[in-house]
Enzyme design. Sequence first.
Site, PDB file in Angstrom:
ATOM      1  N   ARG A   3       0.839  -1.212   0.000  1.00 61.22           N
ATOM      2  CA  ARG A   3       0.000   0.000   0.000  1.00 61.22           C
ATOM      3  C   ARG A   3       0.870   1.257   0.000  1.00 61.22           C
ATOM      4  NH1 ARG A   3      -1.971  -3.942  -0.725  1.00 61.22           N
ATOM      5  NH2 ARG A   3      -3.844  -4.881   0.137  1.00 61.22           N
ATOM      6  N   SER A  36     -10.573   0.294   3.510  1.00 61.69           N
ATOM      7  CA  SER A  36      -9.734   0.028   4.683  1.00 61.69           C
ATOM      8  C   SER A  36      -9.084   1.314   5.175  1.00 61.69           C
ATOM      9  CB  SER A  36      -8.656  -1.005   4.346  1.00 61.69           C
ATOM     10  OG  SER A  36      -9.234  -2.230   3.966  1.00 61.69           O
ATOM     11  N   GLU A  41      -4.264   4.321   6.130  1.00 58.62           N
ATOM     12  CA  GLU A  41      -4.141   4.045   4.701  1.00 58.62           C
ATOM     13  C   GLU A  41      -4.512   5.239   3.818  1.00 58.62           C
ATOM     14  OE1 GLU A  41      -5.713   0.572   1.725  1.00 58.62           O
ATOM     15  OE2 GLU A  41      -4.867   0.015   3.655  1.00 58.62           O
TER      16      GLU A  41
END
Length: 352
Positions: free
Chosen positions: A166, A239, A342
């Site tokens: 990520r 998320s 995130e």
Amino acid sequence: MNYAENFCLGHLNSFNLPCCAEYFCSVSSIGELYEAVEFAKTNNLAIVPLGGGTNIILPPILKGLVIRIDLKGSSITPYIFDQPWRELTLRAGENWHESVLYSLSNKLFGMENLSLIPGTVGAAVIQNIGAYGTELSDFFVRLTAFDLDQESVVEISKNDCKLGYRDSIFKNEYKDKYIILDVTLKLNNSPKIDISYPDLSAYFSASSEMPSAEEVAAAVVEIRNNKLPSISEEPNVGSFFKNPIFSKKKFESLLAKGNILKTAPTIAINDSHIKIPAAWLIDKCGFKGKNFGGIGVHKIQPLVLVNNSEFRNPQGFSDLMSVVKNIRDRVYGDFAITLEIEPRIYGELGYA
């Protein structure tokens, strides 16, 4: 070019937070992008690129010029005998999920496990999106981008993008320095099915035959719809926290502290590193399904925070930041683990 002042971005971010952009424009060509950048520099404005708005958290007021990247189009290299792959180039403003479907319709395979991930193609590289055992980096080749300092178009290779979990160079050294224009992917002419991820393996467990790529894509869509809230019904950014990754040595040191991590469902990344589901940590801290004012922790997937407040709630941003801080503090207090956020958070109260 039309530059709107005091433009509301509430409908252009998937968390539906009220946000007033100082200036806003939308670009659908490189020429328009050049013009917008010149306008920003002439007026001493910061530049904020905006894609699908699915992985950002916006404050009530956003200074500068917000440029919505609406570059559309795609191309596929010709089929060459004995070459098992072709390249698919997608412009940055294309919808990611629609691009997955487009690849399958053209008998190009590799993207199917990443079906239904919200957002645009340009943002997919910044985040190095991943799901169900696949990451964008598995088939990403290169991209072209607009260098904001030099006002020129450059090509950046996969190695130079420094794609990680990520993560990419565009979230670090290249942050706010480039606007992604298009992305090139190397995709297979024949499917190489991967259903090793537990959810997919369980979904196809009753079948003795290997599913097609189209069936995998459909399964991913069904699984995601069952596990994750719809953005249109419960505003969210997917998320909110990354799954923590540790060396096995570090994990052993955490276990030595005597907490309940020994019961955590760890996932092996390689011979030396493991991943702990952040959802499990948040659940064990008692946040799953809880509501805090207008902000909720999803009742099925605690990695997802949802906006239950009125659309124009002026306290939405500060309420969210308070919930995020409480979750991170509690997880650190109980497990000595710091959860990484995130989505990108803009504004003085943010962590990013």
